[in-house]
Motif scaffolding. Structure first.
Motif, PDB file in Angstrom:
ATOM      1  N   CYS A 183       0.829  -1.201   0.000  1.00 55.51           N
ATOM      2  CA  CYS A 183       0.000   0.000   0.000  1.00 55.51           C
ATOM      3  C   CYS A 183       0.869   1.258   0.000  1.00 55.51           C
ATOM      4  O   CYS A 183       1.887   1.326   0.693  1.00 55.51           O
ATOM      5  CB  CYS A 183      -0.896  -0.034   1.233  1.00 55.51           C
ATOM      6  SG  CYS A 183      -2.041   1.329   1.311  1.00 55.51           S
TER       7      CYS A 183
ATOM      8  N   HIS B 281       0.116   3.931   1.304  1.00 58.53           N
ATOM      9  CA  HIS B 281      -0.079   4.686   2.545  1.00 58.53           C
ATOM     10  C   HIS B 281       1.015   4.370   3.553  1.00 58.53           C
ATOM     11  O   HIS B 281       1.892   5.174   3.799  1.00 58.53           O
ATOM     12  CB  HIS B 281      -1.479   4.393   3.120  1.00 58.53           C
ATOM     13  CG  HIS B 281      -1.780   5.135   4.382  1.00 58.53           C
ATOM     14  ND1 HIS B 281      -2.322   4.517   5.496  1.00 58.53           N
ATOM     15  CD2 HIS B 281      -1.613   6.434   4.713  1.00 58.53           C
ATOM     16  CE1 HIS B 281      -2.480   5.423   6.444  1.00 58.53           C
ATOM     17  NE2 HIS B 281      -2.051   6.601   5.990  1.00 58.53           N
ATOM     18  N   LYS B 282       0.992   3.172   4.099  1.00 58.10           N
ATOM     19  CA  LYS B 282       2.051   2.812   5.047  1.00 58.10           C
ATOM     20  C   LYS B 282       2.662   1.448   4.743  1.00 58.10           C
ATOM     21  O   LYS B 282       3.256   0.817   5.619  1.00 58.10           O
ATOM     22  CB  LYS B 282       1.518   2.861   6.478  1.00 58.10           C
ATOM     23  CG  LYS B 282       1.133   4.297   6.872  1.00 58.10           C
ATOM     24  CD  LYS B 282       0.770   4.447   8.315  1.00 58.10           C
ATOM     25  CE  LYS B 282       2.001   4.806   9.111  1.00 58.10           C
ATOM     26  NZ  LYS B 282       1.645   5.203  10.490  1.00 58.10           N
ATOM     27  N   GLY B 283       2.460   1.009   3.508  1.00 61.14           N
ATOM     28  CA  GLY B 283       3.223  -0.153   3.053  1.00 61.14           C
ATOM     29  C   GLY B 283       2.633  -1.519   3.340  1.00 61.14           C
ATOM     30  O   GLY B 283       3.259  -2.525   3.005  1.00 61.14           O
ATOM     31  N   ALA B 284       1.444  -1.576   3.927  1.00 61.52           N
ATOM     32  CA  ALA B 284       0.886  -2.904   4.225  1.00 61.52           C
ATOM     33  C   ALA B 284       0.601  -3.652   2.925  1.00 61.52           C
ATOM     34  O   ALA B 284       0.266  -3.034   1.906  1.00 61.52           O
ATOM     35  CB  ALA B 284      -0.406  -2.755   5.024  1.00 61.52           C
TER      36      ALA B 284
ATOM     37  N   CYS C 104      -7.139  -1.892   1.077  1.00 60.28           N
ATOM     38  CA  CYS C 104      -6.109  -2.224   2.058  1.00 60.28           C
ATOM     39  C   CYS C 104      -6.761  -2.367   3.439  1.00 60.28           C
ATOM     40  O   CYS C 104      -7.471  -1.461   3.898  1.00 60.28           O
ATOM     41  CB  CYS C 104      -5.047  -1.123   2.085  1.00 60.28           C
ATOM     42  SG  CYS C 104      -3.785  -1.426   3.336  1.00 60.28           S
TER      43      CYS C 104
ATOM     44  N   TYR D 151      -5.636  -2.061   6.331  1.00 61.88           N
ATOM     45  CA  TYR D 151      -5.125  -1.262   7.448  1.00 61.88           C
ATOM     46  C   TYR D 151      -5.947   0.025   7.638  1.00 61.88           C
ATOM     47  O   TYR D 151      -6.608   0.194   8.656  1.00 61.88           O
ATOM     48  CB  TYR D 151      -3.631  -0.975   7.208  1.00 61.88           C
ATOM     49  CG  TYR D 151      -2.850  -0.501   8.420  1.00 61.88           C
ATOM     50  CD1 TYR D 151      -3.439  -0.312   9.671  1.00 61.88           C
ATOM     51  CD2 TYR D 151      -1.478  -0.243   8.307  1.00 61.88           C
ATOM     52  CE1 TYR D 151      -2.704   0.125  10.763  1.00 61.88           C
ATOM     53  CE2 TYR D 151      -0.730   0.185   9.397  1.00 61.88           C
ATOM     54  CZ  TYR D 151      -1.351   0.378  10.628  1.00 61.88           C
ATOM     55  OH  TYR D 151      -0.626   0.806  11.705  1.00 61.88           O
ATOM     56  N   HIS D 152      -5.946   0.928   6.624  1.00 65.84           N
ATOM     57  CA  HIS D 152      -6.708   2.177   6.776  1.00 65.84           C
ATOM     58  C   HIS D 152      -7.718   2.387   5.658  1.00 65.84           C
ATOM     59  O   HIS D 152      -8.264   3.469   5.515  1.00 65.84           O
ATOM     60  CB  HIS D 152      -5.778   3.393   6.817  1.00 65.84           C
ATOM     61  CG  HIS D 152      -4.653   3.290   7.799  1.00 65.84           C
ATOM     62  ND1 HIS D 152      -3.431   2.774   7.460  1.00 65.84           N
ATOM     63  CD2 HIS D 152      -4.576   3.628   9.104  1.00 65.84           C
ATOM     64  CE1 HIS D 152      -2.636   2.789   8.513  1.00 65.84           C
ATOM     65  NE2 HIS D 152      -3.293   3.297   9.532  1.00 65.84           N
ATOM     66  N   GLY D 153      -7.887   1.346   4.828  1.00 64.37           N
ATOM     67  CA  GLY D 153      -8.972   1.400   3.863  1.00 64.37           C
ATOM     68  C   GLY D 153      -8.705   2.114   2.551  1.00 64.37           C
ATOM     69  O   GLY D 153      -9.648   2.465   1.844  1.00 64.37           O
ATOM     70  N   TRP D 154      -7.468   2.356   2.176  1.00 66.06           N
ATOM     71  CA  TRP D 154      -7.210   2.891   0.833  1.00 66.06           C
ATOM     72  C   TRP D 154      -7.601   1.807  -0.184  1.00 66.06           C
ATOM     73  O   TRP D 154      -7.361   0.614   0.055  1.00 66.06           O
ATOM     74  CB  TRP D 154      -5.722   3.262   0.648  1.00 66.06           C
ATOM     75  CG  TRP D 154      -5.305   4.533   1.328  1.00 66.06           C
ATOM     76  CD1 TRP D 154      -5.863   5.099   2.435  1.00 66.06           C
ATOM     77  CD2 TRP D 154      -4.216   5.389   0.931  1.00 66.06           C
ATOM     78  NE1 TRP D 154      -5.194   6.257   2.768  1.00 66.06           N
ATOM     79  CE2 TRP D 154      -4.176   6.458   1.858  1.00 66.06           C
ATOM     80  CE3 TRP D 154      -3.283   5.360  -0.094  1.00 66.06           C
ATOM     81  CZ2 TRP D 154      -3.235   7.479   1.779  1.00 66.06           C
ATOM     82  CZ3 TRP D 154      -2.331   6.369  -0.182  1.00 66.06           C
ATOM     83  CH2 TRP D 154      -2.307   7.439   0.744  1.00 66.06           C
TER      84      TRP D 154
HETATM   85 FE1  FES Z   1      -2.840   0.689   3.483  1.00 67.16          FE
HETATM   86 FE2  FES Z   1      -2.855   2.394   5.520  1.00 67.16          FE
HETATM   87  S1  FES Z   1      -1.333   0.945   4.982  1.00 67.16           S
HETATM   88  S2  FES Z   1      -4.360   2.072   4.049  1.00 67.16           S
END
Ligand code: FES
Ligand code: FE
Length: 457
Positions: free
Chosen positions: A86, A88-91, A106, A108-111
């Motif tokens: 991702c 955003h933060k790489g998940a 994603c 984690y935070h829904g992107w």
């Molecule tokens: Fe994917 Fe935050 S790491 S939305």
């Protein structure tokens, strides 16, 4: 610890007919790190079969070395591959092994991303008080710089300057065709796969997939079981496995190729034990006598660094993913012609389960052996291994009669009785290993003017 130059780990002296590999190549964590950067991040890597993502929005997840990758067919039917991380933060965005989805959200935070890798939504973006600079960045998944396919085999690379896939596969292609042309409508994986790990180096599988020499010792019990089945007409008759002992009087050989690839082959004493045998007429009409006969032989090929297609007790495709210097993940698929008759498919599956499946006769014996090797490599006095010498005096440069009949020119060829059980087929992989490791350490590109097109034999 003093780290040797990569080239000194492979003692390759063609003029003296010497080829040895140092046991450090299987154990040294520093070499493992370099392998990731200088080999896996710079070569072509197998990502998946075109038929795995047959429909729009189909996807499979895989890895290139340590990089998680998602291979997707988008809504328009185009095939793309992305780093599965991702923005955003790489998940890891896509956590399923395969499936069909228009969007990937994603966890984690829904992107959200669409099946073309485009960011289709940043959760609560309006309330996020993002600065204009944020909008200047792409929020899409990172596209793999290179993706190409050959006969349904899709490869990707993290290296924008990697040579074209057809050039990478080179003269190996006619042998690859013998696996990929078996079905008139292409090839597919039988649903399901075997995934398992072993506590040893990935190159043990690279070698073992081409190692006829271990069969009569490591797999002696399998050979005896098959003989007993034949004699007693009992046990797993559904596999209709051929009797390995009948192979021992057969002719076989090997070919080596540039870029680390190699192949071994063995004449087939009982062609009627192959699930493609009932389709032989169709194959012969489509591809001609020479290639049809070659499809009945046993053939294993290695596409450096970590793809093998073995066509022996079953037709399988396997990848081996290095997790650490002493840990490897294996992924093994049974491959079959698309549209194969149900009874042939059942027979094929019984053969696959019998030998190559994680619960089959081969895998537990092989993995236990790999771990025994890894234990042995802890022995500091061991040094250079002698397991690369069989057949070295029989290798001829270029094409022999067999290669000429199939129309390709390898770097080296060898043909002899099965009892030779050559180890010269391992040379191309270690030559390429040393070449890529040296190029990386010297700050040179992986492919370029310094690349030796054909290593000496
Ligand atoms: Fe994917 Fe935050 S790491 S939305
Ligand atoms: Fe084995």
């Amino acid at each position: 610890m003093q780290i040797k130059a990569a080239s000194s780990h492979v003692d390759d002296r063609p003029q003296d007919q010497v080829f040895r590999v140092h046991s450090d190549v299987f154990t040294d964590p520093a070499l493992f790190e370099d392998e990731q950067r200088f080999i896996f991040d710079r070569t072509w890597n197998f990502l998946g079969l075109d038929s795995q993502i047959g429909k729009p929005n189909d996807f499979v997840t895989t890895t290139i070395g340590r990089t998680p990758v998602v291979l997707m067919r988008d809504a328009t039917g185009a095939i793309n591959a992305f780093v599965n991380a991702c923005r955003h933060k790489g998940a890891m965005v896509c956590r399923a092994e395969q499936g069909n989805s228009k969007y990937h959200v994603c966890p984690y935070h829904g992107w959200a991303y669409d099946s073309a890798g485009k960011n289709s939504g940043i959760k609560d973006q309006e309330a996020g008080r993002y600065a204009p600079a944020f909008d200047l960045d792409s929020h899409d998944l990172i596209r793999l710089p290179r993706i190409e396919q050959y006969k349904g085999l899709i490869f990707g690379s993290l290296n924008p300057d990697v040579i074209p896939l057809e050039q990478f596969l080179g003269e190996l292609r006619p042998l690859l065709d013998l696996a990929m042309d078996q079905g008139p409508h292409g090839m597919e994986f039988v649903p399901g796969r075997a995934v398992y790990t072993y506590d040893a180096n990935w190159k043990l599988q690279m070698d073992n997939g081409m190692d006829y020499y271990h069969l009569t010792s490591t797999h002696a019990s399998f050979m005896e079981v098959v003989e007993r089945r034949e004699a007693a007409q009992a046990g797993n008759q559904e596999a209709r496995q051929f009797n390995w002992k009948k192979r021992l009087s057969q002719q076989g050989g090997m070919f080596t190729f540039p870029h680390g690839h190699a192949a071994i082959w063995l004449d087939q004493a009982q062609p009627e034990k192959r699930p493609i045998y009932p389709a032989f007429e169709e194959i012969r009409n489509r591809l001609g006598e020479v290639r049809a006969q070659w499809m009945l032989k046993l053939r294993n090929i290695t596409i450096f660094p970590n793809l093998q297609i073995a066509d022996s007790t079953a037709l399988i495709l396997r990848t081996f993913r290095p997790l650490a210097a002493n840990r490897t993940e294996m992924r093994v698929y049974c491959m079959a012609p698309i549209g194969e008759a149900a009874e042939l498919r059942a027979w094929r599956l019984r053969q696959f389960e019998d030998f190559f499946n994680a619960s089959g006769f081969a895998t537990p014996d092989d993995t236990a052996t790999f771990e025994a090797c890894q234990a042995g490599y802890q022995a500091a006095p061991l040094g250079y291994l002698q397991g690369y010498a069989r057949g070295i005096a029989s290798v001829q440069p270029g094409a022999n009669e067999e290669a000429a009949a199939l129309g390709f020119t390898p770097v080296g060829s060898l043909k002899d009785g099965f009892q030779l059980q050559n180890e010269a087929c391992f040379h191309s992989g270690y030559r390429e290993w040393a070449r890529l490791m040296s190029a990386g350490a010297a700050g040179q590109p992986a492919y370029g003017s310094h690349e030796t097109a054909a290593a000496p034999e």
